[in-house]
Enzyme design. Structure first.
Site, PDB file in Angstrom:
ATOM      1  N   TYR A 159      58.905 -10.724  -5.156  1.00 44.42           N
ATOM      2  CA  TYR A 159      57.669  -9.937  -5.148  1.00 44.42           C
ATOM      3  C   TYR A 159      56.572  -9.441  -6.321  1.00 44.42           C
ATOM      4  O   TYR A 159      56.133 -10.170  -6.734  1.00 44.42           O
ATOM      5  CB  TYR A 159      58.099  -8.560  -4.527  1.00 44.42           C
TER       6      TYR A 159
HETATM    7  N1  LIG Z   1      51.688   0.768  -2.717  1.00 48.27           N
HETATM    8  C1  LIG Z   1      51.419   0.897  -3.565  1.00 48.27           C
HETATM    9  O1  LIG Z   1      52.436   1.138  -4.416  1.00 48.27           O
HETATM   10  C2  LIG Z   1      51.206  -0.318  -4.258  1.00 48.27           C
HETATM   11  C3  LIG Z   1      51.636  -0.820  -5.389  1.00 48.27           C
HETATM   12  C4  LIG Z   1      51.609  -1.977  -6.098  1.00 48.27           C
HETATM   13  C5  LIG Z   1      50.168  -2.884  -5.795  1.00 48.27           C
HETATM   14  N2  LIG Z   1      50.390  -2.647  -3.966  1.00 48.27           N
HETATM   15  C6  LIG Z   1      49.601  -3.717  -3.333  1.00 48.27           C
HETATM   16  O2  LIG Z   1      48.609  -3.495  -2.658  1.00 48.27           O
HETATM   17  C7  LIG Z   1      47.999  -4.715  -1.419  1.00 48.27           C
HETATM   18  C8  LIG Z   1      48.018  -3.386  -0.323  1.00 48.27           C
HETATM   19  O3  LIG Z   1      49.286  -2.580   0.576  1.00 48.27           O
HETATM   20  P1  LIG Z   1      49.852  -0.816   0.277  1.00 48.27           P
HETATM   21  O4  LIG Z   1      50.544  -0.092   0.061  1.00 48.27           O
HETATM   22  O5  LIG Z   1      48.262  -0.530   1.147  1.00 48.27           O
HETATM   23  O6  LIG Z   1      50.727  -2.188   1.682  1.00 48.27           O
HETATM   24  P2  LIG Z   1      50.385  -1.710   3.600  1.00 48.27           P
HETATM   25  O7  LIG Z   1      50.076   0.223   3.940  1.00 48.27           O
HETATM   26  O8  LIG Z   1      51.439  -2.203   3.613  1.00 48.27           O
HETATM   27  O9  LIG Z   1      49.375  -2.495   4.141  1.00 48.27           O
HETATM   28  C9  LIG Z   1      49.472  -3.702   3.704  1.00 48.27           C
HETATM   29  C10 LIG Z   1      48.423  -4.358   5.023  1.00 48.27           C
HETATM   30  O10 LIG Z   1      48.647  -6.022   4.634  1.00 48.27           O
HETATM   31  C11 LIG Z   1      48.339  -6.479   5.985  1.00 48.27           C
HETATM   32  N3  LIG Z   1      49.168  -7.655   6.000  1.00 48.27           N
HETATM   33  C12 LIG Z   1      50.521  -7.884   5.663  1.00 48.27           C
HETATM   34  N4  LIG Z   1      51.196  -8.759   6.460  1.00 48.27           N
HETATM   35  C13 LIG Z   1      50.140  -9.795   6.270  1.00 48.27           C
HETATM   36  C14 LIG Z   1      50.379 -10.715   6.932  1.00 48.27           C
HETATM   37  N5  LIG Z   1      50.923 -11.483   7.054  1.00 48.27           N
HETATM   38  N6  LIG Z   1      48.609 -11.379   7.769  1.00 48.27           N
HETATM   39  C15 LIG Z   1      47.522 -10.886   7.477  1.00 48.27           C
HETATM   40  N7  LIG Z   1      47.603  -9.007   7.210  1.00 48.27           N
HETATM   41  C16 LIG Z   1      48.784  -9.230   6.496  1.00 48.27           C
HETATM   42  C17 LIG Z   1      48.704  -5.821   6.774  1.00 48.27           C
HETATM   43  O11 LIG Z   1      48.454  -5.196   8.405  1.00 48.27           O
HETATM   44  P3  LIG Z   1      48.958  -5.682   9.210  1.00 48.27           P
HETATM   45  O12 LIG Z   1      50.289  -5.757   9.599  1.00 48.27           O
HETATM   46  O13 LIG Z   1      48.208  -4.874  10.895  1.00 48.27           O
HETATM   47  O14 LIG Z   1      48.500  -7.156   9.592  1.00 48.27           O
HETATM   48  C18 LIG Z   1      48.036  -4.224   6.383  1.00 48.27           C
HETATM   49  O15 LIG Z   1      46.625  -4.049   5.943  1.00 48.27           O
HETATM   50  C19 LIG Z   1      49.641  -4.937  -1.329  1.00 48.27           C
HETATM   51  O16 LIG Z   1      48.816  -6.538  -1.482  1.00 48.27           O
HETATM   52  C20 LIG Z   1      50.198  -4.746  -2.279  1.00 48.27           C
HETATM   53  O17 LIG Z   1      51.542  -5.576  -2.504  1.00 48.27           O
HETATM   54  C21 LIG Z   1      50.564  -1.685  -2.737  1.00 48.27           C
END
Ligand SMILES: NC(=O)c1ccc[n+]([C@@H]2O[C@H](COP(=O)([O-])OP(=O)(O)OC[C@H]3O[C@@H](n4cnc5c(N)ncnc54)[C@H](OP(=O)(O)O)[C@@H]3O)[C@@H](O)[C@H]2O)c1
Length: 259
Positions: A159
């Site tokens: 990651y």
């Molecule tokens: N939440 C945090 O604190 C945080 C902090 C830093 C960075 N981020 C970044 O923000 C972004 C969104 O994170 P989030 O927290 O909203 O995560 P989340 O709630 O787990 O959502 C992840 C999204 O990615 C999609 N996804 C996962 N695997 C996939 C695949 N193989 N193909 C297509 N879509 C896929 C999921 O949809 P499906 O499962 O339906 O495919 C879901 O819509 C990520 O890049 C994460 O690294 C988040």
């Protein structure tokens, strides 16, 4: 309330990956409220179909496209569909990402490594390049990086590496595309209340340390507001940077020797 037909994103066509929940869904909602047509990509068809219906009721075009970002043919088909349905593209948000289960570097296997690098880094590179071809006179690419781009954590090698490289991807693409009117920017969220971050929040709570100097977890709509600003014309002179949105987390990163 309907979409704002005079909003900052009126008439723009956007693709948001990982739009089935969390930050991606919040970004898609904000874009639609500000007048943009939005294509939603993820693997969970039920969730993106429902969101497309909700956004369509605002009066914008909303398109749900099932895509697995770790599958090259699926990525190709996604961009072909978006190009066909929208006739071009103005905004791409590379948001889909995965936080693999924490384990030491030597315990990662190829599947762990390939999943994180493929979804968090390779797909954003590929989609950005195909999006540029659809952008005509200009556009904006937003890469969703992380505070994990900037400091190492035990157990998160794939990651950390993928998100760190995403910051450089943003800079290189911004440099190469500046003269073509395509801006490339990033956001680096800290801890945002979504499914993805729950294991880290449980770990932080167990250790009894504050999550960040502000001592609160962020909300998905706070990231959406930043992204909506960065893709708007108000940010027309900004390119190549990744903006932290983290409650001050990066101010203290690395201040715990031996962590
Ligand atoms: N939440 C945090 O604190 C945080 C902090 C830093 C960075 N981020 C970044 O923000 C972004 C969104 O994170 P989030 O927290 O909203 O995560 P989340 O709630 O787990 O959502 C992840 C999204 O990615 C999609 N996804 C996962 N695997 C996939 C695949 N193989 N193909 C297509 N879509 C896929 C999921 O949809 P499906 O499962 O339906 O495919 C879901 O819509 C990520 O890049 C994460 O690294 C988040």
């Amino acid at each position: 309330m309907g979409a704002d037909e005079t909003g900052p994103l009126a008439g723009k066509r956007a693709l948001v990956t990982g739009a089935s929940r969390g930050i991606g869904a919040a970004i898609a909602r904000r874009f639609a409220e500000q007048g943009a047509d939005v294509a939603l990509a993820a693997r969970s068809t039920g969730a993106i179909d429902a969101l497309a219906e909700e956004l369509g009721e605002l009066g914008v075009r909303a398109l749900a496209v099932r895509a697995d970002m770790t599958d090259r043919e699926s990525l190709r088909a996604l961009m072909e569909r978006v190009g066909h349905e929208f006739g071009g593209l103005d905004i791409l948000v590379n948001n889909a990402g995965v936080l693999p289960q924490a384990k030491l570097a030597e315990e990662h296997d190829w599947a762990d490594w390939d999943a994180a690098i493929g979804l968090n880094l390779s797909a954003p590179w590929y989609l950005a390049c195909r999006a540029k071809e659809l952008m005509g006179d200009g556009g904006v690419v937003v890469n969703n990086a992380s505070t994990a781009s900037y400091y190492p954590s035990r157990g998160l090698v794939a990651y950390n590496v993928s998100k760190s490289a995403m910051v450089m991807l943003t800079r290189v693409l911004a440099l190469e595309w500046a003269r073509d009117g395509v801006r490339v920017v990033g956001v680096a969220p800290g801890k945002i209340e979504t499914d993805l971050v729950q294991p880290i929040l449980r770990w932080t709570e167990k250790r009894g340390v504050p999550v960040n100097p502000m001592r609160r977890v962020g909300a998905d709509h706070e990231v959406a507001d930043l992204v909506a600003f960065l893709v708007s014309d108000r940010a027309a002179y900004i390119t190549g940077v990744t903006v932290p949105i983290d409650g001050g987390e990066l101010l203290t990163a690395g201040s715990e020797p031996g962590r």
